[in-house]
Design a protein around this motif. Sequence first.
Motif, PDB file in Angstrom:
ATOM      1  N   LEU A  30       0.803  -1.226   0.000  1.00 22.03           N
ATOM      2  CA  LEU A  30       0.000   0.000   0.000  1.00 22.03           C
ATOM      3  C   LEU A  30       0.833   1.272   0.000  1.00 22.03           C
ATOM      4  N   LEU A  31       2.022   1.239   0.602  1.00 22.05           N
ATOM      5  CA  LEU A  31       2.738   2.485   0.882  1.00 22.05           C
ATOM      6  C   LEU A  31       4.089   2.644   0.189  1.00 22.05           C
ATOM      7  N   TYR A  32       4.619   1.611  -0.430  1.00 17.89           N
ATOM      8  CA  TYR A  32       5.964   1.714  -1.016  1.00 17.89           C
ATOM      9  C   TYR A  32       5.887   2.125  -2.478  1.00 17.89           C
ATOM     10  N   PRO A  33       6.479   3.265  -2.832  1.00 17.20           N
ATOM     11  CA  PRO A  33       6.388   3.737  -4.216  1.00 17.20           C
ATOM     12  C   PRO A  33       7.043   2.803  -5.225  1.00 17.20           C
ATOM     13  N   CYS A  34       8.055   2.052  -4.804  1.00 15.16           N
ATOM     14  CA  CYS A  34       8.708   1.166  -5.779  1.00 15.16           C
ATOM     15  C   CYS A  34       7.755   0.072  -6.245  1.00 15.16           C
ATOM     16  N   ILE A  35       6.901  -0.425  -5.361  1.00 15.55           N
ATOM     17  CA  ILE A  35       5.935  -1.458  -5.750  1.00 15.55           C
ATOM     18  C   ILE A  35       4.920  -0.878  -6.733  1.00 15.55           C
ATOM     19  N   GLY A  68       7.481   9.537  -8.103  1.00 18.63           N
ATOM     20  CA  GLY A  68       8.805  10.156  -8.211  1.00 18.63           C
ATOM     21  C   GLY A  68       9.820   9.268  -8.895  1.00 18.63           C
ATOM     22  N   ILE A  69       9.360   8.131  -9.427  1.00 16.02           N
ATOM     23  CA  ILE A  69      10.231   7.178 -10.115  1.00 16.02           C
ATOM     24  C   ILE A  69       9.860   7.179 -11.592  1.00 16.02           C
ATOM     25  N   GLU A  70      10.826   7.451 -12.461  1.00 13.96           N
ATOM     26  CA  GLU A  70      10.547   7.464 -13.896  1.00 13.96           C
ATOM     27  C   GLU A  70      11.164   6.238 -14.558  1.00 13.96           C
TER      28      GLU A  70
END
Length: 199
Positions: A30-35, A68-70
């Motif tokens: 739910l909270l990790y941007p990488c996932i 924030g990950i491209e």
Amino acid sequence: MKNPFRSLSYDLKSAMKNDPAARSPIEVFLLYPCIHALIHHRISHALYKRKYFFLARLISQVSRFFTGIEIHPGATIGKGLFIDHGMGVVIGETAEIGDNVTLYHGVTLGGTGKDTGKRHPTVGNNVTIGSGAKILGPIMIGDGVKVGANSVVLKDVPANCTAVGIPAKIVYKKSKPTPVIQIKDYKGRVKQIYNEMVI
């Protein structure tokens, strides 16, 4: 991906293994941007391979806005990629990433602006790339490599090395274990002492 759910499960386990702050798979999901970035990338990559370029890029840009990950839809990514914090990570169109790779925030897998065709790095399995590092051009980063924070890598790095600096230089290479001395224990059994090569 043949089984996206199995890949997601593997990614969650990888995040749990690599981040001591992770408390549960639900929290990571739910909270990790990488996932979130990886889920979006798998969708956009599938569309990209079917030549739905605009829709693929749209999904990747929405993902970039929220995480924030491209990650360009054309990039090829193996299982178990863990992007710690994630902010500012850029992965180019022809980049290839193996399994169980860890990237920290601010990492760029980019081009030099001079190449055509294959323009971005190929990263092997079990590689760790420190925060702010730049891996530029169609170079090869071998299995088991560690790249120091803020390093700029412009040349191939062989497997099982550590590279640091601007431009990056190899400061440590783990050789295949070779016996340098043999000893006998109290029962007369031969034991070998192995070394590692530091350069």
